[in-house]
Design a protein around this motif. Sequence first.
Motif, PDB file in Angstrom:
ATOM      1  N   LEU A 135       0.746  -1.120  -0.021  1.00  0.00           N
ATOM      2  CA  LEU A 135       0.083  -0.164  -0.038  1.00  0.00           C
ATOM      3  C   LEU A 135       0.845   1.209  -0.055  1.00  0.00           C
ATOM      4  O   LEU A 135       0.216   2.478   0.365  1.00  0.00           O
ATOM      5  N   PHE A 136       2.060   1.138  -0.325  1.00  0.00           N
ATOM      6  CA  PHE A 136       2.927   2.334  -0.301  1.00  0.00           C
ATOM      7  C   PHE A 136       2.389   3.203  -1.256  1.00  0.00           C
ATOM      8  O   PHE A 136       1.873   3.102  -2.435  1.00  0.00           O
ATOM      9  N   GLY A 137       3.018   4.581  -1.192  1.00  0.00           N
ATOM     10  CA  GLY A 137       2.732   5.521  -2.279  1.00  0.00           C
ATOM     11  C   GLY A 137       1.323   5.951  -2.293  1.00  0.00           C
ATOM     12  O   GLY A 137       0.907   6.125  -3.699  1.00  0.00           O
ATOM     13  N   ASN A 138       0.533   5.681  -1.189  1.00  0.00           N
ATOM     14  CA  ASN A 138      -0.789   6.364  -1.588  1.00  0.00           C
ATOM     15  C   ASN A 138      -0.886   7.778  -0.839  1.00  0.00           C
ATOM     16  O   ASN A 138       0.024   8.311  -0.367  1.00  0.00           O
ATOM     17  N   ARG A 139      -2.239   7.856  -0.418  1.00  0.00           N
ATOM     18  CA  ARG A 139      -2.512   9.285   0.426  1.00  0.00           C
ATOM     19  C   ARG A 139      -3.135   8.885   1.910  1.00  0.00           C
ATOM     20  O   ARG A 139      -4.072   9.490   2.162  1.00  0.00           O
ATOM     21  N   ILE A 140      -2.849   7.573   2.265  1.00  0.00           N
ATOM     22  CA  ILE A 140      -3.430   6.977   3.417  1.00  0.00           C
ATOM     23  C   ILE A 140      -3.195   7.842   4.763  1.00  0.00           C
ATOM     24  O   ILE A 140      -2.062   8.013   4.986  1.00  0.00           O
ATOM     25  N   ALA A 141      -4.383   8.255   5.166  1.00  0.00           N
ATOM     26  CA  ALA A 141      -4.189   9.003   6.600  1.00  0.00           C
ATOM     27  C   ALA A 141      -4.542   8.060   7.777  1.00  0.00           C
ATOM     28  O   ALA A 141      -4.297   8.456   9.058  1.00  0.00           O
ATOM     29  N   ALA A 142      -5.310   7.272   7.451  1.00  0.00           N
ATOM     30  CA  ALA A 142      -5.900   6.440   8.787  1.00  0.00           C
ATOM     31  C   ALA A 142      -6.055   4.971   8.255  1.00  0.00           C
ATOM     32  O   ALA A 142      -6.272   4.719   6.949  1.00  0.00           O
ATOM     33  N   VAL A 143      -5.826   4.111   8.985  1.00  0.00           N
ATOM     34  CA  VAL A 143      -6.080   2.431   8.883  1.00  0.00           C
ATOM     35  C   VAL A 143      -6.838   2.200  10.143  1.00  0.00           C
ATOM     36  O   VAL A 143      -6.757   2.209  11.268  1.00  0.00           O
ATOM     37  N   SER A 144      -7.901   1.378   9.586  1.00  0.00           N
ATOM     38  CA  SER A 144      -8.959   0.754  10.489  1.00  0.00           C
ATOM     39  C   SER A 144      -8.201  -0.569  10.989  1.00  0.00           C
ATOM     40  O   SER A 144      -7.598  -1.504  10.146  1.00  0.00           O
ATOM     41  N   GLY A 145      -8.200  -0.578  12.309  1.00  0.00           N
ATOM     42  CA  GLY A 145      -7.685  -2.002  12.956  1.00  0.00           C
ATOM     43  C   GLY A 145      -8.363  -3.238  12.430  1.00  0.00           C
ATOM     44  O   GLY A 145      -7.787  -4.252  12.347  1.00  0.00           O
TER      45      GLY A 145
END
Length: 476
Positions: A135-145
């Motif tokens: 998932l690298f190189g995205n704009r992810i600001a939150a990951v759900s556990g």
Amino acid sequence: MTSARRPLLAQLLLLLLLLLPPGCRPAACPSVCLCLSDTVSCSAAGLTKLPLALPSFSVTLDLGHNRLTWLPPGGFARMPRLENLALAHNRLDALGEGAFRNASGLRRLDLSANRLLAVERHYFLGLWRLEELLLFGNRIAAVSGAALSGLSGLRTAYFSANRLADFPFASIRERSHPFLSMLDLSSNRMRRLPWEAVAALPGPVQRGLYLHNNSLLCDCAMYAVFRHWELRGYGAPRDFADQHTCTAPGNPRATIRFLRQARFFQNCSVEQPAAAAGAWGAPLPVTVLLPQVTVVAGQRVRLDCETALSGGGAALSFTWRTPGRGPLAAGAPPLSLFANGTLEIAAAEVNDSGSYVCTAADGERALNATREVSVTVLPPPPPPEAFNTGYTTLAGCVVTAVGVLVYLYMTPCRCGCCKQPRPPAGPASTFDPGDIAPALFSPAGARDRRETHAHKHVAFLEPASGEEGTDWPPES
Ligand SMILES: *[C@@H]1O[C@H](CO)[C@@H](O)[C@H](O)[C@H]1NC(C)=O
Ligand SMILES: *[C@@H]1O[C@H](CO)[C@@H](O)[C@H](O)[C@H]1NC(C)=O
Ligand SMILES: *[C@@H]1O[C@H](CO)[C@@H](O)[C@H](O)[C@H]1NC(C)=O
Ligand SMILES: *[C@@H]1O[C@H](CO)[C@@H](O)[C@H](O)[C@H]1NC(C)=O
Ligand SMILES: *[C@@H]1O[C@H](CO)[C@@H](O)[C@H](O)[C@H]1NC(C)=O
Ligand SMILES: *[C@@H]1O[C@H](CO)[C@@H](O)[C@H](O)[C@H]1NC(C)=O
């Protein structure tokens, strides 16, 4: 070598394909894709939608370098054998419900270099066989556990170069993720992390956790965690020492390379390196005033029993509970117990590691107090060994041969001119968002490459082997 052999081998494979009886030939290959064996490549085909009739036999499907913005529910449901799915370099900003419905055979999912903003709880439902998640190189600001908790087969997960300020560390447990051994969170926006939760991660996860190039705030809790890993030679502090930076509180411009400039943390109570007591292996006594101590086998260690009752003037009696020898009220070689409660191990052995608890008792006032020290005795450093080049060369050849095959199978080229140059899959390579095939490489190769590719966020490194001591002993 790769490019010279490629046309010949490709022609050979094409010939074999044409010689197959018609019934065995792959059915329905979309015209924009290239199908070879059980691999379907529709990469860089200008796709804006998932092709409707994807061949059901495929094990590997490459949809990278297209313009996909969404995945329809159940889009891969008719591909029961699908194991590798590459969706890198598309324009996905979210995944809808059921995007991977009935694709539970997936082992590798590459969503790198997209525009994902979050990882939501429904994203990977049912992918319990998934081993590798990119998932690298995205704009992810939150990951759900909750999105991670169903991924019980996960071995490696890459989240670097996103916008994460936090991560659900508490959802990663030995029971839920027994195989996870690489978690890359480097190059994000993490400032304060729940260091207790980080220190409670399963041992293999801590060994393969990458947190460099974040915007961490300097403090003792943070430093203690990295110090613990550094003393054990874990990959991240060893390979990216210069990229472990923190900013001083109250002075955001002061960036400290904290694994290089340890003096900024001299007042933190962290594990005492053996080197601080003298040269490695020198038999100097170490008097421990800290809750944790790490020494090298053969060193003399003194554990004090300073407690709340110390210095009160009353006569105290001391007992020590030791990991190997049970309770001790008096010295017994090789342990000595001094009148002030200090316990001395004349020459620590690896099996002396563990938790030592001293109880100081004030008989007159019927008071007692305890102090716990956790001792880690490292084996003596091995003498430097000449690297076995014969083996490396052999391994290199095998990996190269496999690499050539992978290259032929994984990256069919429609036009003969190859719009996107692909790196040869060789015995040594770092991972770049543009690459699809990760490559294994030897530790020696890793070191060379590290010089040239210092700017890359992710590195595939062989896991270090055969080392104990990942446990975090309870602090007193
Ligand atoms: C998907 O799985 C469900 C239950 O596991 C099944 O009922 C359904 O027929 C499957 N769909 C396809 C297209 O295979
Ligand atoms: C560090 O992270 C930033 C984004 O947070 C990125 O732009 C930069 O390239 C990274 N540096 C290295 C050396 O990886
Ligand atoms: C550590 O503590 C000493 C004495 O309390 C103080 O003089 C020194 O500045 C401190 N060092 C740091 C890096 O904070
Ligand atoms: C540790 O191992 C040594 C031999 O290497 C042995 O003599 C000693 O008794 C052991 N100590 C404990 C506490 O088991
Ligand atoms: C306790 O006594 C020993 C031996 O006399 C001495 O080396 C040590 O420093 C003392 N410990 C403390 C905490 O005073
Ligand atoms: C310490 O004190 C508690 C009560 O305060 C008592 O229950 C316990 O047995 C004492 N332990 C020792 C080792 O004396």
